[in-house]
Design a protein around this motif. Structure first.
Motif, PDB file in Angstrom:
ATOM      1  N   PHE A   1       0.834  -1.199   0.000  1.00  0.00           N
ATOM      2  CA  PHE A   1       0.000   0.000   0.000  1.00  0.00           C
ATOM      3  C   PHE A   1       0.875   1.258   0.000  1.00  0.00           C
ATOM      4  CE2 PHE A   1      -3.298  -2.893   0.837  1.00  0.00           C
ATOM      5  CZ  PHE A   1      -4.514  -2.242   0.771  1.00  0.00           C
ATOM      6  N   SER A   2       0.278   2.351  -0.495  1.00  0.00           N
ATOM      7  CA  SER A   2       0.959   3.642  -0.505  1.00  0.00           C
ATOM      8  C   SER A   2      -0.051   4.730  -0.155  1.00  0.00           C
ATOM      9  CB  SER A   2       1.566   3.919  -1.887  1.00  0.00           C
ATOM     10  OG  SER A   2       2.246   5.156  -1.890  1.00  0.00           O
ATOM     11  N   GLN A   3       0.445   5.850   0.365  1.00  0.00           N
ATOM     12  CA  GLN A   3      -0.429   6.972   0.701  1.00  0.00           C
ATOM     13  C   GLN A   3      -0.731   7.803  -0.550  1.00  0.00           C
ATOM     14  OE1 GLN A   3      -1.210   5.657   4.038  1.00  0.00           O
ATOM     15  NE2 GLN A   3      -1.890   7.791   3.874  1.00  0.00           N
TER      16      GLN A   3
ATOM     17  N   ALA B   1      -4.816   5.451   2.302  1.00  0.00           N
ATOM     18  CA  ALA B   1      -3.892   4.411   1.835  1.00  0.00           C
ATOM     19  C   ALA B   1      -4.601   3.580   0.772  1.00  0.00           C
ATOM     20  CB  ALA B   1      -3.459   3.517   2.993  1.00  0.00           C
ATOM     21  N   VAL B   2      -3.859   3.225  -0.286  1.00  0.00           N
ATOM     22  CA  VAL B   2      -4.435   2.453  -1.374  1.00  0.00           C
ATOM     23  C   VAL B   2      -3.382   1.481  -1.892  1.00  0.00           C
ATOM     24  CG1 VAL B   2      -3.796   4.206  -3.083  1.00  0.00           C
ATOM     25  CG2 VAL B   2      -5.638   2.593  -3.603  1.00  0.00           C
ATOM     26  N   SER B   3      -3.851   0.304  -2.332  1.00  0.00           N
ATOM     27  CA  SER B   3      -2.918  -0.678  -2.865  1.00  0.00           C
ATOM     28  C   SER B   3      -2.310  -0.174  -4.164  1.00  0.00           C
ATOM     29  CB  SER B   3      -3.628  -2.017  -3.096  1.00  0.00           C
ATOM     30  OG  SER B   3      -4.617  -1.889  -4.089  1.00  0.00           O
TER      31      SER B   3
ATOM     32  N   LEU C   1      -4.304  -0.375  -7.389  1.00  0.00           N
ATOM     33  CA  LEU C   1      -5.427   0.550  -7.585  1.00  0.00           C
ATOM     34  C   LEU C   1      -5.001   2.015  -7.548  1.00  0.00           C
ATOM     35  CD1 LEU C   1      -8.183  -1.117  -5.317  1.00  0.00           C
ATOM     36  CD2 LEU C   1      -7.997  -1.202  -7.812  1.00  0.00           C
ATOM     37  N   PHE C   2      -3.708   2.250  -7.337  1.00  0.00           N
ATOM     38  CA  PHE C   2      -3.237   3.614  -7.078  1.00  0.00           C
ATOM     39  C   PHE C   2      -3.672   4.583  -8.190  1.00  0.00           C
ATOM     40  CE2 PHE C   2      -0.283   7.129  -6.799  1.00  0.00           C
ATOM     41  CZ  PHE C   2      -0.162   7.322  -5.430  1.00  0.00           C
TER      42      PHE C   2
ATOM     43  N   LYS D   1     -18.958   9.497   0.678  1.00  0.00           N
ATOM     44  CA  LYS D   1     -18.757   8.554  -0.420  1.00  0.00           C
ATOM     45  C   LYS D   1     -17.274   8.309  -0.587  1.00  0.00           C
ATOM     46  CE  LYS D   1     -19.094   8.238  -5.469  1.00  0.00           C
ATOM     47  NZ  LYS D   1     -19.387   8.987  -6.719  1.00  0.00           N
ATOM     48  N   SER D   2     -16.888   7.054  -0.675  1.00  0.00           N
ATOM     49  CA  SER D   2     -15.481   6.696  -0.894  1.00  0.00           C
ATOM     50  C   SER D   2     -15.439   5.368  -1.638  1.00  0.00           C
ATOM     51  CB  SER D   2     -14.718   6.596   0.427  1.00  0.00           C
ATOM     52  OG  SER D   2     -15.299   5.616   1.263  1.00  0.00           O
ATOM     53  N   PRO D   3     -14.401   5.111  -2.406  1.00  0.00           N
ATOM     54  CA  PRO D   3     -14.329   3.870  -3.198  1.00  0.00           C
ATOM     55  C   PRO D   3     -13.888   2.682  -2.347  1.00  0.00           C
ATOM     56  CG  PRO D   3     -12.388   5.190  -3.572  1.00  0.00           C
ATOM     57  CD  PRO D   3     -13.258   6.013  -2.679  1.00  0.00           C
ATOM     58  N   GLU D   4     -14.185   1.488  -2.837  1.00  0.00           N
ATOM     59  CA  GLU D   4     -13.699   0.278  -2.182  1.00  0.00           C
ATOM     60  C   GLU D   4     -12.202   0.120  -2.433  1.00  0.00           C
ATOM     61  OE1 GLU D   4     -15.863  -3.119  -3.410  1.00  0.00           O
ATOM     62  OE2 GLU D   4     -17.786  -2.411  -2.624  1.00  0.00           O
ATOM     63  N   GLY D   5     -11.544  -0.544  -1.510  1.00  0.00           N
ATOM     64  CA  GLY D   5     -10.123  -0.831  -1.699  1.00  0.00           C
ATOM     65  C   GLY D   5      -9.187   0.161  -1.054  1.00  0.00           C
ATOM     66  N   ILE D   6      -9.730   1.225  -0.411  1.00  0.00           N
ATOM     67  CA  ILE D   6      -8.859   2.181   0.271  1.00  0.00           C
ATOM     68  C   ILE D   6      -8.954   1.963   1.778  1.00  0.00           C
ATOM     69  CG2 ILE D   6      -9.220   3.846  -1.580  1.00  0.00           C
ATOM     70  CD1 ILE D   6     -10.857   5.482   0.547  1.00  0.00           C
TER      71      ILE D   6
END
Length: 299
Positions: free
Chosen positions: A210-212, A242-244, A247-248, A278-283
């Motif tokens: 993961f990365s910021q 943080a996101v993989s 998906l970055f 609202k926020s996306p999945e995976g974060i």
């Protein structure tokens, strides 16, 4: 000394080769139980009988306890929940399984009554008990997958109704940096009357680096009066999350929505608290860098 030892050996051989009657204890193993029934807990587990044999043979069976296998289905009494082995049949079973050449008599029970219990079935969910830590910069992606995610239990309905889930034994792993796919045993059921079709599950977990990332987006004002013009200061905010790495580049500001609810304003100090709606999945760990927003009212 030699002749004394020799005479002692002959005396022992003569003494132990004589035929005698000895009481022998044997354990009972119930086999071939019908698939729609299970053994009741209070069935006989052992019995005794007299064996006419020389003392060497009697000593052997006293040291190594015989096991008598009983075919439950072969003696099933019609539709009743019991199998009955009469004394003659039981004596024959013992003789055949111990030694056909030896005489068995005076079995301790007149008949062997094997009690059975009807069984039902029930599926219960599996709960994974885990203690996981990840290497710095790595984390899980999505939910773990458990296969099978439910286990079939068989047993008396009264006992099945008391079980709502099955847990795995605790699985521990530290400094994880790769995806997992492991077999984990299930915790057994204390009652012998409950049978589990499966005894382990496969636990899978996707792990990535993961990365910021920070995105900037406008704040949406809701519940504002139509007769007034409200100006937000600032009118844009940043979201840190943080996101993989996979998906970055796919996540952008358009995947988020931040609002300020005028109905929840602090009228005394003229500020509102922004909220991520609202926020996306995976974060993971999404936070607003701006904790409050001032506002001006123009009439």
């Amino acid at each position: 000394m030699f002749f004394l030892l020799l005479s002692t050996i002959f005396w022992v051989l003569t003494k132990f080769s004589r035929k005698d009657v000895s009481e022998i204890e044997a354990n009972i193993a119930y086999v071939n139980v019908p698939s729609n029934k299970i053994l009741a807990e209070d069935n006989l587990k052992s019995l005794t009988f007299e064996l006419q044999a020389n003392r060497f043979e009697a000593l052997y069976y006293n040291v190594k306890t015989p096991i008598i296998s009983v075919d439950v289905a072969a003696y099933l009494n019609g539709s009743k929940n019991k199998s009955i082995v009469d004394k003659a049949s039981l004596t024959g079973l013992i003789s055949n399984q111990v030694n056909k050449n030896l005489t068995v008599r005076n079995v301790s029970v007149n008949q062997l009554e094997i009690k059975l219990v009807n069984v039902d079935s029930k599926k219960v969910p599996v709960i994974a008990s885990t203690s996981l830590t990840f290497k710095n910069g790595f984390d899980e992606v999505g939910e773990p997958i458990i296969k099978p995610d439910s286990i079939l239990l068989r047993g008396p309905r009264k006992l099945l109704d008391s079980i709502s889930e099955i847990s795995t034994i605790e699985f521990k792993r530290d400094e994880i940096e790769k995806s997992l796919k492991v077999k984990i045993p299930l915790i057994g059921i204390p009652s012998r009357d409950i049978q589990m079709v499966d005894t382990e599950v496969i636990y899978s977990l996707k792990v990535e680096e993961f990365s910021q990332k920070i995105v900037t987006l406008p704040v949406k004002l809701i519940n504002a009066p139509a007769t007034e013009t409200i100006k937000l200061i600032p009118n844009k905010v940043e979201i840190d999350f943080a996101v993989s790495l996979s998906l970055f580049n796919d996540i952008s500001a358009n995947d988020f929505e931040v609002i300020c609810d005028y109905a929840k304003r602090n009228a005394d100090e003229n500020f509102m608290i922004p909220e991520i709606v609202k926020s996306p999945e995976g974060i993971k760990d999404a936070v607003l860098t701006t904790k409050k927003i001032d506002f001006l009212i123009f009439k």
